[in-house]
Design an enzyme around this catalytic site. Sequence first.
Site, mmCIF file in Angstrom:
data_model
loop_
_atom_site.group_PDB
_atom_site.id
_atom_site.type_symbol
_atom_site.label_atom_id
_atom_site.label_comp_id
_atom_site.label_asym_id
_atom_site.label_seq_id
_atom_site.Cartn_x
_atom_site.Cartn_y
_atom_site.Cartn_z
ATOM 1 N N ALA A 12 0.830 -1.210 0.000
ATOM 2 C CA ALA A 12 0.000 0.000 0.000
ATOM 3 C C ALA A 12 0.860 1.253 0.000
ATOM 4 O O ALA A 12 0.650 2.174 -0.801
ATOM 5 C CB ALA A 12 -0.936 -0.012 1.209
ATOM 6 N N ALA A 34 9.403 0.484 8.619
ATOM 7 C CA ALA A 34 9.779 -0.037 9.937
ATOM 8 C C ALA A 34 11.040 -0.895 9.879
ATOM 9 O O ALA A 34 11.812 -0.943 10.835
ATOM 10 C CB ALA A 34 8.618 -0.841 10.530
ATOM 11 N N CYS A 43 4.244 -12.173 -0.584
ATOM 12 C CA CYS A 43 3.601 -13.349 -1.185
ATOM 13 C C CYS A 43 4.613 -14.316 -1.776
ATOM 14 O O CYS A 43 4.288 -15.468 -2.062
ATOM 15 C CB CYS A 43 2.641 -12.932 -2.301
ATOM 16 S SG CYS A 43 1.302 -11.888 -1.740
ATOM 17 N N HIS A 61 10.096 -6.268 -5.139
ATOM 18 C CA HIS A 61 9.463 -5.784 -6.373
ATOM 19 C C HIS A 61 10.401 -4.772 -7.034
ATOM 20 O O HIS A 61 10.571 -4.753 -8.248
ATOM 21 C CB HIS A 61 8.132 -5.084 -6.064
ATOM 22 C CG HIS A 61 7.030 -5.995 -5.617
ATOM 23 N ND1 HIS A 61 6.565 -7.034 -6.384
ATOM 24 C CD2 HIS A 61 6.287 -5.989 -4.478
ATOM 25 C CE1 HIS A 61 5.562 -7.627 -5.732
ATOM 26 N NE2 HIS A 61 5.384 -7.031 -4.584
ATOM 27 N N ASP A 289 -3.716 -3.598 4.239
ATOM 28 C CA ASP A 289 -4.222 -4.667 5.101
ATOM 29 C C ASP A 289 -4.719 -4.185 6.459
ATOM 30 O O ASP A 289 -5.268 -4.977 7.222
ATOM 31 C CB ASP A 289 -3.128 -5.718 5.327
ATOM 32 C CG ASP A 289 -2.875 -6.558 4.093
ATOM 33 O OD1 ASP A 289 -3.594 -6.392 3.085
ATOM 34 O OD2 ASP A 289 -1.946 -7.395 4.135
ATOM 35 N N TYR A 433 -10.793 -18.910 -28.532
ATOM 36 C CA TYR A 433 -10.809 -20.355 -28.741
ATOM 37 C C TYR A 433 -9.781 -20.783 -29.768
ATOM 38 O O TYR A 433 -9.717 -20.245 -30.869
ATOM 39 C CB TYR A 433 -12.195 -20.809 -29.222
ATOM 40 C CG TYR A 433 -12.224 -22.208 -29.802
ATOM 41 C CD1 TYR A 433 -11.686 -23.288 -29.088
ATOM 42 C CD2 TYR A 433 -12.764 -22.465 -31.057
ATOM 43 C CE1 TYR A 433 -11.696 -24.566 -29.618
ATOM 44 C CE2 TYR A 433 -12.784 -23.752 -31.591
ATOM 45 C CZ TYR A 433 -12.243 -24.791 -30.868
ATOM 46 O OH TYR A 433 -12.249 -26.066 -31.400
ATOM 47 N N TRP A 441 -17.214 -23.101 -26.584
ATOM 48 C CA TRP A 441 -17.712 -22.518 -25.338
ATOM 49 C C TRP A 441 -16.609 -22.759 -24.337
ATOM 50 O O TRP A 441 -16.316 -23.911 -24.000
ATOM 51 C CB TRP A 441 -18.999 -23.201 -24.846
ATOM 52 C CG TRP A 441 -20.179 -23.021 -25.727
ATOM 53 C CD1 TRP A 441 -20.724 -23.966 -26.539
ATOM 54 C CD2 TRP A 441 -20.991 -21.844 -25.884
ATOM 55 N NE1 TRP A 441 -21.814 -23.450 -27.206
ATOM 56 C CE2 TRP A 441 -21.998 -22.146 -26.816
ATOM 57 C CE3 TRP A 441 -20.951 -20.565 -25.331
ATOM 58 C CZ2 TRP A 441 -22.968 -21.216 -27.213
ATOM 59 C CZ3 TRP A 441 -21.903 -19.647 -25.715
ATOM 60 C CH2 TRP A 441 -22.904 -19.972 -26.648
#
Lengths: 462, 462
Positions: A12, A34, A43, A61, A289, A433, A441
């Site tokens: 964030a 921190a 993650c 990142h 979070d 497809y 489908w």
Amino acid sequence: MTHLAIIGGSDAGISAALRARELDPATDVTVVVADEYPNFSICGIPYYFTGEVQPWQSLAHRTSADLEATGMALRLNTLATSIDVAGQRLTVRGPDGTEERIGYDELIVGTGALPSHAGITGLDHLTAADGVHVIHSMGDTFALDTDLAERRPSSAVIVGAGYVGLEMAEAFTARGIAVTQLQRGPEVLSTLDPELGTLVHDELVQHGVTVRVNTTVTRIEKTPAGLTVTGVHQGQPFTQTTELVLVVVGVRPNTTLLETAGATLGAGRAVAVDEYMRTGLPHVWAAGDGIITHHRLLDRTYLPLGTTSHKQGRIAGENAIGGNRAFQGSVGTQVVKVFDLVAARTGLRQHEAETAGYDAATAAAVADDHKRYYPGAHPIQFRITGDTRDGRLLGAQLVGKRGTEIAKRVDTYATALHAGMTIDQLSDLDLSYTPPLGSPWDAVQVATQAWDAATRLATIPS
Amino acid sequence: MTHLAIIGGSDAGISAALRARELDPATDVTVVVADEYPNFSICGIPYYFTGEVQPWQSLAHRTSADLEATGMALRLNTLATSIDVAGQRLTVRGPDGTEERIGYDELIVGTGALPSHAGITGLDHLTAADGVHVIHSMGDTFALDTDLAERRPSSAVIVGAGYVGLEMAEAFTARGIAVTQLQRGPEVLSTLDPELGTLVHDELVQHGVTVRVNTTVTRIEKTPAGLTVTGVHQGQPFTQTTELVLVVVGVRPNTTLLETAGATLGAGRAVAVDEYMRTGLPHVWAAGDGIITHHRLLDRTYLPLGTTSHKQGRIAGENAIGGNRAFQGSVGTQVVKVFDLVAARTGLRQHEAETAGYDAATAAAVADDHKRYYPGAHPIQFRITGDTRDGRLLGAQLVGKRGTEIAKRVDTYATALHAGMTIDQLSDLDLSYTPPLGSPWDAVQVATQAWDAATRLATIPS
């Protein structure tokens, strides 16, 4: 020039800082972090432990240098201790322990969440030094890494079988550690219906993980034999001694700073914000979070997800410098890879939809990921939830082998949910497809057509 | 009881028959099929020639027995020769050559398309027996199969580098045949921008295919040396002699039957229908590759695609028995696998959008399919087209390695296009994320954010 202060160096906070700098390079941005690991992909930690990601630095990142190159200032190893809302300044304690005040025009708080202890006795004093771990920060990562390297445990108990718990079961298994996974509820991955969770359960067992569902852990103790985990399994006392314990039973919002400053708490005791990420405190925004989540199907809830933190952070960064962007809401899209299986969900499940007041019905379906005649086709298991009053799509769950494009198939549902489509309208979508990668489908449409047929049969007397 | 007659046993006709039987099992359905291969997956034929699909019978979506088990009657090897609209009956010629009349309450025509010859001299008389092939039916498939088995050609020229041409280049290469692929335009796969087509071109070359773009074929002749293909390559005469020629330069709608019956032609000289699949002739409906396509961004066009045929057929089947479902329109979503590459598009490209009156801008982007720190990440190349007036998403093109979930990523754009979203709104979508399969901002969002940044920079003076 706007002085923008941001507390928190994770998804964030950094998203906010990047967005502010992108939109107005004249903004003076200071990010208070921190620890010394801003913008790390939390993650990704399980994949450090599988050995697939090395070195740990690659989990960033962006590096600190990358971040600073965008023009933001990073204050590492610096803890924000209080916010003076009226004075528009915050107090921080720097790496050498000295306190300092930082003035701001606008403040964004992204202090995230903390690991939950789920009321387990022993977690108040047992730490990584005792072989009892959580996995929520780079500090936790290094502590676990050191423990694994020094003691080389041959067994571990993982308390919890959610996303991180399952990924860590895979990681420990990859390192030759015998894993026992304990889950309080009736099936692993309780974010999915048990009919699908059982497929994940089977995948764990096939890879050698011992899974015990319906097991509530009440106590963890250090004993001469190791670490003893005590609890209740299907109504009977349960005890297991192991060399290492990892507790991954969820998180709770880290709200102390904002709560002390006068912010209001909402769903899940997270900080209440409006869809512009305003806390209600003047010039104070929040994201990530630690705050409530606007959910398109549930109004307000607490649903901490990295994707949501990125979005909310980006919006807070934009609005703090004068923008006017509203968070359009989560639909709770999640995906996890567990060994060779991928499980995803978006929207609501039956009981969640019922609780929220929808006339929900859920139907199961199986459809191949691509034309069966082409090699490598695999079935995908679906569960579709919709409202029988208006046919609105409410949720989708799907599980299949890795390679069956589960992660991006759930995104079609997520996009349809965002747009408020009915289940019937999914059949109108012009999806791609080619025989090696789909069907005329697509499987996602086969599943919604199955819901349609099942509810039609259920409501029209034959 | 409704007597529903359907002409055509491919995607549109069978979809119509299945839907009518599903919704009202009392419907009497007769399907007139010109050959003995109803419901075959024509899109799968290239994979029969790669050897990946065997035997040819497995190309059937459903067997004749499966179809008849749904309660429909199949009239195989039966050609519909005329429609008596006023009398509500059609004339057919059966396998023994005798003519017969079939009365109907409602008629659905799905006669599809025919291979185009693109004005190439020689194609009027050269056939499979001469080593000159098209690939549009199971009959074509068997003829090519026999030719390959009997003559074992070591070289082939493929005229055309669209979807089928590329797939057949792969198939011939897999069989050890040296392929020269001729393409009229400046780059292969002309449905994509040349900046992306060139990636497909490289993939062909890397697999040993000789590619000649800017090459217009004017004549094919049988010569003592084999088959001689003559044309113009970059303004210069071009000639190549080969053992086998496959012509795959597109299709034209097969409209004779309906045109003779009085139907109106529209875009691409295909049969005009409204969105309910009504031809305007009383009790006569049409669907599939023989009719115009309603396109959500272009109004009406001719865009024959199997997915669209399935949708239109299903709607025709529903409406012919009293339903009231409208075809909601194509957005032109297409995907193709070429060796180890997957290329997809949906919506409009720059020049198509301009022609249609949009203030179009197109931006390129590159984004990894999943977090780079996790093994196996590959870049996806994107081109996003949007309207600079209102920010509306107009189209997306993407190319990447097989396994990067291109086929289902394009579906997110297709769904967003269907819903009429702006490019900016793509950033609001709650897409799935786990490091092995995505990023906190999925690659599809990284690409739309790049369009946003590019057009913002282009329109705001710095």
